[in-house]
Design an enzyme around this catalytic site. Sequence first.
Site, PDB file in Angstrom:
ATOM      1  N   ASP A  44      15.060 -17.987 -23.632  1.00 32.35           N
ATOM      2  CA  ASP A  44      14.121 -17.419 -24.601  1.00 32.35           C
ATOM      3  C   ASP A  44      12.740 -17.202 -23.975  1.00 32.35           C
ATOM      4  O   ASP A  44      12.410 -17.766 -22.911  1.00 32.35           O
ATOM      5  CB  ASP A  44      14.028 -18.367 -25.815  1.00 32.35           C
ATOM      6  CG  ASP A  44      13.767 -17.617 -27.106  1.00 32.35           C
ATOM      7  OD1 ASP A  44      13.266 -16.470 -27.050  1.00 32.35           O
ATOM      8  OD2 ASP A  44      14.040 -18.183 -28.187  1.00 32.35           O
ATOM      9  N   ASP A  46      15.760 -11.200 -33.893  1.00 26.27           N
ATOM     10  CA  ASP A  46      15.825 -12.374 -34.766  1.00 26.27           C
ATOM     11  C   ASP A  46      16.218 -11.952 -36.170  1.00 26.27           C
ATOM     12  O   ASP A  46      16.558 -12.792 -37.002  1.00 26.27           O
ATOM     13  CB  ASP A  46      14.460 -13.069 -34.815  1.00 26.27           C
ATOM     14  CG  ASP A  46      14.275 -14.022 -33.651  1.00 26.27           C
ATOM     15  OD1 ASP A  46      15.226 -14.206 -32.882  1.00 26.27           O
ATOM     16  OD2 ASP A  46      13.165 -14.581 -33.513  1.00 26.27           O
TER      17      ASP A  46
HETATM   18  C1  GLA Z   1      13.142 -17.551 -30.954  1.00 27.37           C
HETATM   19  C2  GLA Z   1      14.546 -17.008 -30.877  1.00 27.37           C
HETATM   20  C3  GLA Z   1      15.387 -17.605 -31.983  1.00 27.37           C
HETATM   21  C4  GLA Z   1      15.383 -19.111 -31.847  1.00 27.37           C
HETATM   22  C5  GLA Z   1      13.963 -19.649 -31.837  1.00 27.37           C
HETATM   23  C6  GLA Z   1      13.940 -21.110 -31.501  1.00 27.37           C
HETATM   24  O1  GLA Z   1      12.496 -17.126 -32.107  1.00 27.37           O
HETATM   25  O2  GLA Z   1      14.534 -15.624 -30.939  1.00 27.37           O
HETATM   26  O3  GLA Z   1      16.695 -17.101 -31.945  1.00 27.37           O
HETATM   27  O4  GLA Z   1      16.051 -19.460 -30.662  1.00 27.37           O
HETATM   28  O5  GLA Z   1      13.165 -18.967 -30.887  1.00 27.37           O
HETATM   29  O6  GLA Z   1      12.660 -21.601 -31.458  1.00 27.37           O
END
Ligand code: GLA
Length: 784
Positions: free
Chosen positions: A469, A537
């Site tokens: 990430d 997301d």
């Molecule tokens: C980001 C990612 C999510 C999740 C969060 C965790 O927003 O895109 O899918 O993994 O971080 O903190």
Amino acid sequence: MIKITDQVFHLQTNDTSYIFAVSEGLLLHHYYGAKIAFFDIDHLKVKLHGGAGTAIEYEGKKQVYTNYLPFEYSTYGTGDYREPALLFHNMTDGFYANFKYVSYELDKNIKGPLPEAKDPDDLLKIILEDDSRHLQLQLVYKVFEDTNVISRYVRLINQSTSSIYLSRMFSGQWDFEADDLEMLTFDGAWAKERQKQTHRLDGGIFINDAKCGSSSNTHNPLTILKPSTTTEDAGWAFGFNIVYSGNHKTLVETMPNNQRRLLLGMSDFAFNYCVNSNETFTTCEVVMTYTNEGLNDLSNNFHAFVNRHIIPKQFQFKNRPIVLNNWEATYFNFNEKKILELAKKAQEVGIELFVLDDGWFGKRNDDHSSLGDWDVNLQKLPNGLKGLADKINRLGLQFGLWFEPEMISENSDLYRSHPTWAVKFPNHTPSLGRNQLLLDLTNPEVVAYLKTKLSKTLSEANISYVKWDYNRNITDMYGSALSNQGEFLHRYILGLYEVIDYLTNCFPNILFEGCASGGNRFDLGMLCFFPQIWTSDDTDYVERLFIQTGTSYGYPLSTISNHVSSVPNHQTLRTTPLHSRFYLGCFGVLGYEMNLCEQDQETLKAIKSQIILYKKYRHLWQFGRFYRSYPTIFELNRMGFYVMDEKKQLGLYGFFQTLVHPYMSNDVVKINHLDDNYYVFYNIIQKLNLLDFGGLINIASPIHLKVNGKLHRFIGKVYHPNTEKERYIVHGKAFFHAGVKLNPQFMGTGFNNQVRMIGDFGSRLYVFSKMDIKHHLKRTNFKH
Ligand code: GLA
């Protein structure tokens, strides 16, 4: 194939030609488009017999006006006042540059220092030199014949005795002429990535770029040029993309006579790079393709190219597992017991890999701390990563883990021991994004630390998957180890590539999924290391329709990671049917992200059948030839996605709707590119939910039912009649030219059991397969 005769270079893919030649020592572009042959290139050359006006004659040569010449790679200082591909200076010689052709080399094995497309059919290196400044330029072209893609990058070798400062160095340029021209870009924001936008290019300068340090969710590096008449299935189009994960730029300058110049590559914004004597600077690679058969065909070129030449070899055409990710199920609030309960349910419904998301390390109970401390939190997971992974493996599932390695929380042991490793400007309060700072990947010490630390954690347990990430953009750019801060943004990306190259080589069997708050870094640079990317997301069905459609223009389904999540959706609070979320998720790499322990038996049963269905057609959904129906969801409230195998024997068609309206046009399914053969086309029958009919149920019910009363709800729970059943035999050509007119959708009156109850956010899945018509005729005793 590359043909070279008398300093004329003809790069050929299966269906395209790209032609340039040397003239007056200059390298001039002559043609890019459908594959052609030529006797000589005279008819391709731009004729410059007009009056000079304010134009400058190059080196005093009569009627050689650089401002009108189509260059392969332009510089500044000899009368071409359009945007140049290369701009640099030093204190003594200023900005002037004048590169001339010297020679060429053909060598497939040349490799650049940045991530790039693998296994070209041919590679051509053109050498240009500026004698007066002692600089050499190498233009590298790679040809990928069967995918109709040509790629380019450029190297600058400083053979002089002084340093030069690059203020821009693009990877590719294309000088061409076109009257009716539009550019498609894919713009957005967090949770709204890659929305297709159309821009008319009638004059002036149009720019698609990113300035936030990543390829961005604001403006994806993918761009398409086409006339207004081109549709999904007809007309010409050129596609471009950039193999780079940092700031990028694509620029089109249009002259009053519709001469156009396209430049693309790493952005020149906040970029000033010093190339010392005897040093070389290499740009990132850019890729381009052409079609005269519409945007679907253009996307097919890019899809095949990414699957065959960008994705790491060991994952090419390899089925991707179905994951359950715990993020939306638990957020930070979990312990080993909860995780194992979820994993057990996952195993029961047929999921193959469990992903433990954020919160497993340091003291991370919210997003204010611990980034950088990649050691397991023993309070949450007392048996460590190995203990948990082993238990999950014993359930028959693979185990995957979330990391955000490029970041550091101020509240972390790493920050307390290495405060200078965070990206921040000396003596200024840094700006936080999601309460965190970036690690300074321009500092070799940080890069070395990350390699060691992450390899150690990854070796601790049987880890099959990593979600990488990246949750904030770059600010306060300052690298404590840099001598020239103008290099920060590019050197950050070089540091990142060094770390991920190292890790993906050390752990070649770990499936890495890229993520950057969803799709803030969905680009070909990341895909060179990570075979798939968390698309967004936003898992809401409606938003995903737009996001997945936009993404599909440049990126294949095998890279588009989709999760079915719970409703009301956590990003929009919208409630949509489970089957719609699933069918849409199928067009890509399917996963789930919901608390399976809190779903009722009926939902779990439905999910189990969904997973069986996805597994049955998985290879098609991940690697099949993919098409969008026309109009797409950007133009209408309904659309289709379809996939088929290379042999055109089997395909799947997803019909997706947003809001229903009365008196909509009939739904007609058109499938292009099928063979001269008969196909059977039918829908997957679903179950109706009687509660969806509200009070209308009383029209059919022998006794009056109180809406939402006990009896109504009971009947709704136990009685699920089938939806309509449609089945047609259609000739492959008729499928596109005439199409299949589907049963009408529900419209208030005239309901019967063959009406399609699609409704708001509804969908259907259809299967089409080639049939043996002779066998069929015999069987049905059908007479012509
Ligand atoms: C980001 C990612 C999510 C999740 C969060 C965790 O927003 O895109 O899918 O993994 O971080 O903190």
